[in-house]
Design a protein around this motif. Structure first.
Motif, PDB file in Angstrom:
ATOM      1  N   THR A  33       0.839  -1.205   0.000  1.00  0.00           N
ATOM      2  CA  THR A  33       0.000   0.000   0.000  1.00  0.00           C
ATOM      3  C   THR A  33       0.873   1.254   0.000  1.00  0.00           C
ATOM      4  N   ASN A  34       1.981   1.237   0.744  1.00  0.00           N
ATOM      5  CA  ASN A  34       2.904   2.387   0.752  1.00  0.00           C
ATOM      6  C   ASN A  34       3.446   2.669  -0.644  1.00  0.00           C
ATOM      7  N   LEU A  35       3.734   1.609  -1.394  1.00  0.00           N
ATOM      8  CA  LEU A  35       4.195   1.792  -2.766  1.00  0.00           C
ATOM      9  C   LEU A  35       3.179   2.598  -3.566  1.00  0.00           C
ATOM     10  N   PHE A  36       1.917   2.178  -3.517  1.00  0.00           N
ATOM     11  CA  PHE A  36       0.905   2.826  -4.347  1.00  0.00           C
ATOM     12  C   PHE A  36       0.425   4.167  -3.788  1.00  0.00           C
ATOM     13  N   THR A  37       0.478   4.337  -2.479  1.00  0.00           N
ATOM     14  CA  THR A  37       0.172   5.650  -1.898  1.00  0.00           C
ATOM     15  C   THR A  37       1.248   6.651  -2.306  1.00  0.00           C
ATOM     16  N   GLY A  38       2.505   6.222  -2.201  1.00  0.00           N
ATOM     17  CA  GLY A  38       3.608   7.090  -2.635  1.00  0.00           C
ATOM     18  C   GLY A  38       3.505   7.434  -4.100  1.00  0.00           C
ATOM     19  N   MET A  39       3.121   6.451  -4.907  1.00  0.00           N
ATOM     20  CA  MET A  39       2.973   6.672  -6.346  1.00  0.00           C
ATOM     21  C   MET A  39       1.866   7.701  -6.609  1.00  0.00           C
ATOM     22  N   LYS A  40       0.744   7.551  -5.938  1.00  0.00           N
ATOM     23  CA  LYS A  40      -0.391   8.456  -6.147  1.00  0.00           C
ATOM     24  C   LYS A  40      -0.082   9.877  -5.666  1.00  0.00           C
ATOM     25  N   ASP A  41       0.633   9.965  -4.537  1.00  0.00           N
ATOM     26  CA  ASP A  41       0.926  11.275  -3.953  1.00  0.00           C
ATOM     27  C   ASP A  41       2.204  11.910  -4.496  1.00  0.00           C
ATOM     28  N   GLY A  42       2.916  11.207  -5.370  1.00  0.00           N
ATOM     29  CA  GLY A  42       4.181  11.733  -5.874  1.00  0.00           C
ATOM     30  C   GLY A  42       5.262  11.753  -4.805  1.00  0.00           C
ATOM     31  N   ASP A  43       5.154  10.857  -3.818  1.00  0.00           N
ATOM     32  CA  ASP A  43       6.059  10.810  -2.676  1.00  0.00           C
ATOM     33  C   ASP A  43       7.117   9.728  -2.909  1.00  0.00           C
ATOM     34  N   SER A  44       8.237  10.128  -3.478  1.00  0.00           N
ATOM     35  CA  SER A  44       9.283   9.155  -3.802  1.00  0.00           C
ATOM     36  C   SER A  44       9.918   8.558  -2.547  1.00  0.00           C
ATOM     37  N   THR A  45       9.930   9.287  -1.437  1.00  0.00           N
ATOM     38  CA  THR A  45      10.497   8.770  -0.192  1.00  0.00           C
ATOM     39  C   THR A  45       9.661   7.600   0.330  1.00  0.00           C
ATOM     40  N   LEU A  46       8.344   7.758   0.332  1.00  0.00           N
ATOM     41  CA  LEU A  46       7.463   6.671   0.771  1.00  0.00           C
ATOM     42  C   LEU A  46       7.567   5.485  -0.187  1.00  0.00           C
ATOM     43  N   THR A  47       7.608   5.770  -1.463  1.00  0.00           N
ATOM     44  CA  THR A  47       7.735   4.703  -2.458  1.00  0.00           C
ATOM     45  C   THR A  47       9.033   3.930  -2.248  1.00  0.00           C
TER      46      THR A  47
END
Length: 151
Positions: A33-47
């Motif tokens: 889920t962190n992968l796809f949340t980061g992807m959706k939010d443009g958050d490369s750190t979370l990804t």
């Protein structure tokens, strides 16, 4: 009375093991889920946190009936996610199957991908995760992509 105690211990054993499995499944789901949340939010750190070092990303391409496998750089993918862009990259997944054996997890997810609100394609993701010092991390992901037969 002895039978009741044995039954209670039996029940306690299987209930405890069931919760442990459930906790591990939740942790595996959180990583993905962190992968796809980061992807959706443009958050490369979370990804980035979702991936183990030296992780591998591949896509199965099927053009005009010819199947090929394309390998993508995780670093390039994360850079792409973190680069400002107008539309959100919204991959909506459904956890179909999660298998865990100690530090190894195998996960199958169906998905639909949207650029902003516009449907782009669908397919499945197959993940391999390993639990190490950083918790569960993706070591391998391969997906399919298609525009038809998307339910």
């Amino acid at each position: 009375m002895k039978e009741l105690v044995i039954f209670a211990l039996f029940l306690l054993y299987f209930t405890t093991n069931g919760f442990a499995q459930s906790d591990e499944e939740s942790a595996v789901k959180k990583t993905i889920t962190n992968l796809f949340t980061g992807m959706k939010d443009g958050d490369s750190t979370l990804t980035r946190t979702a991936f183990a070092p030296a992780a591998i990303m591949q896509t199965i391409a099927n053009k005009e009936g010819k199947v090929s496998i394309r390998t993508e750089s995780v670093n390039d993918f994360i850079k792409f996610i973190g680069t400002p862009h107008q539309e959100k990259y919204d991959e909506r997944i459904v956890f179909t199957k999660i298998l865990i054996d100690g530090p190894l997890a195998s996960v199958w997810t169906d998905y639909k991908f949207y650029l902003g609100d516009k449907f782009s394609h669908c397919g499945v993701n197959s993940f391999q995760l390993v639990k190490g010092d950083q918790g569960w991390q993706i070591v391998y992901i391969i997906d399919t992509r298609r525009k038809d037969e998307c339910n």
